[in-house]
Design an enzyme around this catalytic site. Structure first.
Site, PDB file in Angstrom:
ATOM      1  CB  SER A 115      -5.846  -4.396 -10.038  1.00  0.00           C
ATOM      2  OG  SER A 115      -6.228  -3.071  -9.760  1.00  0.00           O
ATOM      3  CG  ASN A 117     -14.890   4.571  -7.817  1.00  0.00           C
ATOM      4  OD1 ASN A 117     -15.691   4.693  -8.727  1.00  0.00           O
ATOM      5  ND2 ASN A 117     -13.942   3.657  -7.807  1.00  0.00           N
ATOM      6  CE  LYS A 139      -4.511   0.803   0.257  1.00  0.00           C
ATOM      7  NZ  LYS A 139      -5.605  -0.102  -0.123  1.00  0.00           N
TER       8      LYS A 139
HETATM    9  N1  GLU Z   1      -7.330   0.153  -3.370  1.00  0.00           N
HETATM   10  C1  GLU Z   1      -8.028  -1.053  -3.705  1.00  0.00           C
HETATM   11  C2  GLU Z   1      -8.113  -1.968  -2.498  1.00  0.00           C
HETATM   12  O1  GLU Z   1      -8.004  -1.536  -1.373  1.00  0.00           O
HETATM   13  C3  GLU Z   1      -7.489  -1.723  -4.964  1.00  0.00           C
HETATM   14  C4  GLU Z   1      -6.069  -2.164  -4.915  1.00  0.00           C
HETATM   15  C5  GLU Z   1      -5.519  -2.665  -6.248  1.00  0.00           C
HETATM   16  O2  GLU Z   1      -6.236  -2.679  -7.224  1.00  0.00           O
HETATM   17  O3  GLU Z   1      -4.338  -3.014  -6.260  1.00  0.00           O
HETATM   18  O4  GLU Z   1      -8.368  -3.135  -2.626  1.00  0.00           O
END
Ligand code: GLU
Length: 421
Positions: A347, A219, A104
């Site tokens: 992703s 979103n 992260k």
């Molecule tokens: N920010 C999103 C999550 O917390 C997506 C993370 C990603 O696509 O790598 O799962």
């Protein structure tokens, strides 16, 4: 956020341990982050001054593949928060059986205070500062709170300049014009919708038009509100940081989305009545859906919750103390690492498409997302039933056992019996 956040997250891991087959090696390796990077990002502001922002990129674990996880722009971002979010990503990617670990990133900034040009310079500066620790095979960032495809586009472009060549798989959630994939922007809400639909017969089988209160109209929250309304749900309340809007008969979600697009906030909405933010959490609804930030339902307010089921669309919206209060009150909960895993799943599709130089259609993305969400939801439910566990613990058990198998396959401790050593 404080260090308590990580401690709170580790409580869930520890609660699952007695029910999971986990080697000592894996337990030791999962007890702390693999790497932590803190950077300072100097940004030239429009008025000519130079301002410096603190940024982070944390890799919690990458045994199962490159670390994966978003980048958050928020004034409350700290090292402890980003580490906790990376911890959750580790279990989320394992739960979904993606070839990724958990990471992260974040920058402590109020993005609403920056002009578009300042935001672009900050985004590019952040990627330049962390460029040595990310890459398609190492750590693959994505959007999170207050970052979107525009930001990912700037960042991917900056990374290509630094590396003097295109590496689109370094970041996911890009604009389609720069190698993004159809359906990524709605992936979190689409995935949440599939999870809700899969567990609905088990949890809310007696209501034809279930009611929902949704905290967070960004979103994920806004798009999920639309999907639920289209599927015949009554969305009776929604909120953002400006206001909470309520109508027991069901809100016109489209009107609220348009109002937010026009004005940037829910306040002065053309439909429903304004209520206090805390009152939304206390509504008597079939589903309460926290979709904003961590810690929204905590030891101080969990007793007011009168929903039948909580679906965690945000990361970590219910604290460990609140979990216990909800459990005693008979409120069921479907956990974040399952409910919001649609984003990272799409992703993964984007990363595959970028690495193979392929293009995926919107239909292919939608079909494979649904298949993956339904399969892993059913697997978590099966663990919960077989071992008589709440769904959160079952989700952790499912993820921990996958992580443990991968960790053991990289180590030596399980290869030799004591006699052979
Ligand atoms: N920010 C999103 C999550 O917390 C997506 C993370 C990603 O696509 O790598 O799962």
């Amino acid at each position: 956020m404080t260090d308590d956040l990580l401690e709170d997250a580790i409580v869930r891991f520890e609660e699952a341990l007695p029910h999971a087959a986990l080697s000592e090696d894996a337990r030791e390796r999962l007890s702390r982050p693999a790497s932590s990077l803190k950077v300072s990002i100097p940004v030239r502001m429009d008025d000519g001054s130079l301002e410096t922002f603190a940024g982070y990129r944390m890799r919690y674990d990458d045994t199962r593949g490159p670390a994966k996880g978003g980048i958050r722009f928020h004034p409350g971002v700290t090292a402890a928060e980003v580490t906790t979010l990376a911890f959750w990503m580790t279990f989320k990617t394992a739960l979904m059986d993606l070839p990724f670990g958990g990471g992260k990133g974040g920058v402590a900034v109020d993005p609403k205070r920056l002009s578009p040009a300042e935001l672009e310079r900050l985004s590019r500066g952040y990627i330049a500062a962390i460029a040595d620790v990310i890459g398609p095979d190492v750590d693959v960032p994505a959007p999170d709170v207050a970052t979107n495809e525009l930001v990912m586009g700037w960042m991917a472009h900056e990374f290509a300049k630094i590396h003097r060549g295109h590496q689109p798989a370094v970041l996911t959630g890009k604009p389609q014009a720069l190698g993004g994939i159809p359906g990524r922007a709605s992936a979190t809400s689409d995935g949440a919708f599939h999870v809700i639909r899969t567990v609905q017969p088990r949890m809310l089988d007696d209501v034809e038009h279930p009611s929902a209160a949704i905290q967070g109209f960004g979103n994920a929250g806004a798009q999920l509100a639309g999907r639920l309304a289209d599927a015949g749900w009554r969305v009776v309340a929604v909120s953002d940081s400006s206001a909470a809007i309520h109508d027991p008969a069901g809100l016109d979600v489209g009107a609220l989305v348009d109002h937010k697009a026009d004005t940037g906030a829910l306040t002065d909405a053309p439909v429903g009545e304004e209520i206090a933010a805390e009152d939304l959490l206390a509504l008597e609804v079939d589903a309460l859906i926290p979709s904003a930030l961590e810690g929204a339902i905590n030891g101080d307010n969990a007793e007011s919750v009168r929903a039948r089921v909580v679906f965690e669309v945000a990361n970590g919206p219910v604290t460990a103390a609140a979990d216990r209060i909800l459990d005693e009150a008979g409120v069921q909960l479907v956990p974040d690492i399952l409910v919001n895993a649609g984003g990272v799943t799409v992703s993964w599709f984007e990363w595959i498409a970028n690495r193979t130089g392929d293009r995926w259609s919107a239909e292919e993305v939608a079909r494979r997302l649904e298949e993956r969400m339904v399969t892993e939801t059913a697997a978590v439910v099966a663990v919960a039933d077989e071992r008589d566990l709440p769904l959160r613990t079952a989700a952790y058990v499912h993820a921990i056992e996958r992580l443990s198998r991968s960790m053991d396959a990289t180590g030596t401790s399980t290869l030799f019996s004591d006699a052979e050593r």
